[in-house]
Design a protein around this motif. Structure first.
Motif, PDB file in Angstrom:
ATOM      1  N   THR A 132       0.835  -1.200   0.000  1.00 38.79           N
ATOM      2  CA  THR A 132       0.000   0.000   0.000  1.00 38.79           C
ATOM      3  C   THR A 132       0.867   1.246   0.000  1.00 38.79           C
ATOM      4  O   THR A 132       0.589   2.212  -0.734  1.00 38.79           O
ATOM      5  CB  THR A 132      -0.942  -0.010   1.220  1.00 38.79           C
ATOM      6  N   ALA A 133       1.932   1.245   0.797  1.00 37.49           N
ATOM      7  CA  ALA A 133       2.843   2.389   0.825  1.00 37.49           C
ATOM      8  C   ALA A 133       3.513   2.583  -0.533  1.00 37.49           C
ATOM      9  O   ALA A 133       3.693   3.714  -1.002  1.00 37.49           O
ATOM     10  CB  ALA A 133       3.888   2.197   1.922  1.00 37.49           C
ATOM     11  N   MET A 134       3.881   1.480  -1.176  1.00 37.26           N
ATOM     12  CA  MET A 134       4.507   1.543  -2.498  1.00 37.26           C
ATOM     13  C   MET A 134       3.551   2.158  -3.519  1.00 37.26           C
ATOM     14  O   MET A 134       3.924   3.052  -4.279  1.00 37.26           O
ATOM     15  CB  MET A 134       4.915   0.136  -2.941  1.00 37.26           C
ATOM     16  N   ILE A 135       2.311   1.694  -3.528  1.00 30.51           N
ATOM     17  CA  ILE A 135       1.319   2.211  -4.471  1.00 30.51           C
ATOM     18  C   ILE A 135       1.015   3.675  -4.169  1.00 30.51           C
ATOM     19  O   ILE A 135       0.885   4.499  -5.086  1.00 30.51           O
ATOM     20  CB  ILE A 135       0.028   1.361  -4.416  1.00 30.51           C
ATOM     21  N   ALA A 136       0.924   4.023  -2.884  1.00 32.58           N
ATOM     22  CA  ALA A 136       0.644   5.410  -2.501  1.00 32.58           C
ATOM     23  C   ALA A 136       1.753   6.350  -2.975  1.00 32.58           C
ATOM     24  O   ALA A 136       1.479   7.454  -3.473  1.00 32.58           O
ATOM     25  CB  ALA A 136       0.464   5.518  -0.987  1.00 32.58           C
ATOM     26  N   ALA A 137       3.003   5.914  -2.836  1.00 29.29           N
ATOM     27  CA  ALA A 137       4.123   6.757  -3.274  1.00 29.29           C
ATOM     28  C   ALA A 137       4.073   6.963  -4.786  1.00 29.29           C
ATOM     29  O   ALA A 137       4.335   8.067  -5.287  1.00 29.29           O
ATOM     30  CB  ALA A 137       5.446   6.116  -2.855  1.00 29.29           C
ATOM     31  N   TYR A 138       3.730   5.900  -5.511  1.00 25.63           N
ATOM     32  CA  TYR A 138       3.624   6.025  -6.966  1.00 25.63           C
ATOM     33  C   TYR A 138       2.483   6.964  -7.352  1.00 25.63           C
ATOM     34  O   TYR A 138       2.642   7.842  -8.204  1.00 25.63           O
ATOM     35  CB  TYR A 138       3.411   4.654  -7.604  1.00 25.63           C
ATOM     36  N   LEU A 139       1.311   6.792  -6.738  1.00 27.57           N
ATOM     37  CA  LEU A 139       0.175   7.654  -7.061  1.00 27.57           C
ATOM     38  C   LEU A 139       0.476   9.116  -6.724  1.00 27.57           C
ATOM     39  O   LEU A 139       0.076  10.031  -7.457  1.00 27.57           O
ATOM     40  CB  LEU A 139      -1.068   7.183  -6.296  1.00 27.57           C
ATOM     41  N   THR A 156      -7.128   6.882   0.050  1.00 29.53           N
ATOM     42  CA  THR A 156      -8.211   5.933  -0.237  1.00 29.53           C
ATOM     43  C   THR A 156      -7.869   5.039  -1.418  1.00 29.53           C
ATOM     44  O   THR A 156      -8.108   3.825  -1.391  1.00 29.53           O
ATOM     45  CB  THR A 156      -9.523   6.692  -0.522  1.00 29.53           C
ATOM     46  N   LEU A 157      -7.281   5.627  -2.459  1.00 28.05           N
ATOM     47  CA  LEU A 157      -6.983   4.859  -3.667  1.00 28.05           C
ATOM     48  C   LEU A 157      -5.991   3.723  -3.416  1.00 28.05           C
ATOM     49  O   LEU A 157      -6.193   2.596  -3.889  1.00 28.05           O
ATOM     50  CB  LEU A 157      -6.424   5.788  -4.754  1.00 28.05           C
ATOM     51  N   ALA A 158      -4.910   4.008  -2.687  1.00 22.98           N
ATOM     52  CA  ALA A 158      -3.858   2.999  -2.510  1.00 22.98           C
ATOM     53  C   ALA A 158      -4.372   1.754  -1.787  1.00 22.98           C
ATOM     54  O   ALA A 158      -4.214   0.628  -2.290  1.00 22.98           O
ATOM     55  CB  ALA A 158      -2.648   3.595  -1.797  1.00 22.98           C
TER      56      ALA A 158
END
Length: 199
Positions: A132-139, A156-158
């Motif tokens: 989730t942290a990885m996806i959040a950083a990318y977004l 919310t998205l991640a």
């Protein structure tokens, strides 16, 4: 294995053996004996390097966490290139490979392992939390690049992407979902956050 034989990269070999047992036989079959037999080494080898079996399993999870963190840097670097949906689809397929899915099941299965991971500072569901942290950083990087709307709710998205991704991959007895199914889910989740192209 005869005593006195030096094993190169003992930790790595034991981790790989544990992953093979997990994938083949599931979390309930993962014991120190199963791991050392799979690694073709004496049982004492594992206990010379780890306090107990839960300490070994915690080290296995932490090794996977480091891999996710390393992949996170690559994913962030992809911001602004390719398509956001394609980048996320590939990231989720990589995140929820068979070993990760099996380890998440293992964490759920073993109280002692969860306790060790909390002692190591891992909260929530390890691997999913780091994903989730990885996806959040990318977004966040994509929002800064202008490809996501400024109002995009990353918090919310991640977790939505990771939670939905885990549900797609969670059935270890079936083949992983097709890339098209993952892409369809990703496209649906991020549809409202993508910045509309200009005229």
């Amino acid at each position: 294995m005869p005593s006195g034989v030096h094993i190169q990269n003992v930790r790595g070999q034991l981790f790989e053996a544990a992953e093979r047992v997990l994938l083949r036989d599931g979390p309930d079959a993962l014991t120190s004996r199963a791991v050392t037999e799979e690694a073709n080494c004496a049982k004492g080898v594992l206990h010379r390097h780890f306090d107990d079996f839960d300490a070994f399993l915690a080290a296995l999870v932490l090794d996977r966490v480091r891999r996710i963190e390393g992949r996170g840097a690559t994913l962030r670097a992809a911001a602004g290139t390719g398509s956001v949906a394609d980048n996320l689809t590939e990231a989720l397929q990589d995140l929820f490979g068979p070993v990760t899915v099996a380890i998440v099941a293992l964490i759920t299965f073993r109280d002692g392992l969860r306790a060790r991971l909390r002692e190591a500072g891992l909260t929530g569901i390890p691997l999913a939390a780091q994903g989730t942290a990885m996806i959040a950083a990318y977004l966040t990087a994509e929002r800064e690049s202008g490809r996501l709307a400024s109002h995009a709710d990353i918090d919310t998205l991640a977790p939505t992407l990771v939670g939905a991704g885990h549900l797609l991959f969670a059935d270890r007895t079936s083949a992983p979902p097709e890339a098209a199914a993952v892409h369809r889910m990703v496209t649906t989740v991020i549809a409202g956050a993508l910045r509309s192209p200009g005229p």
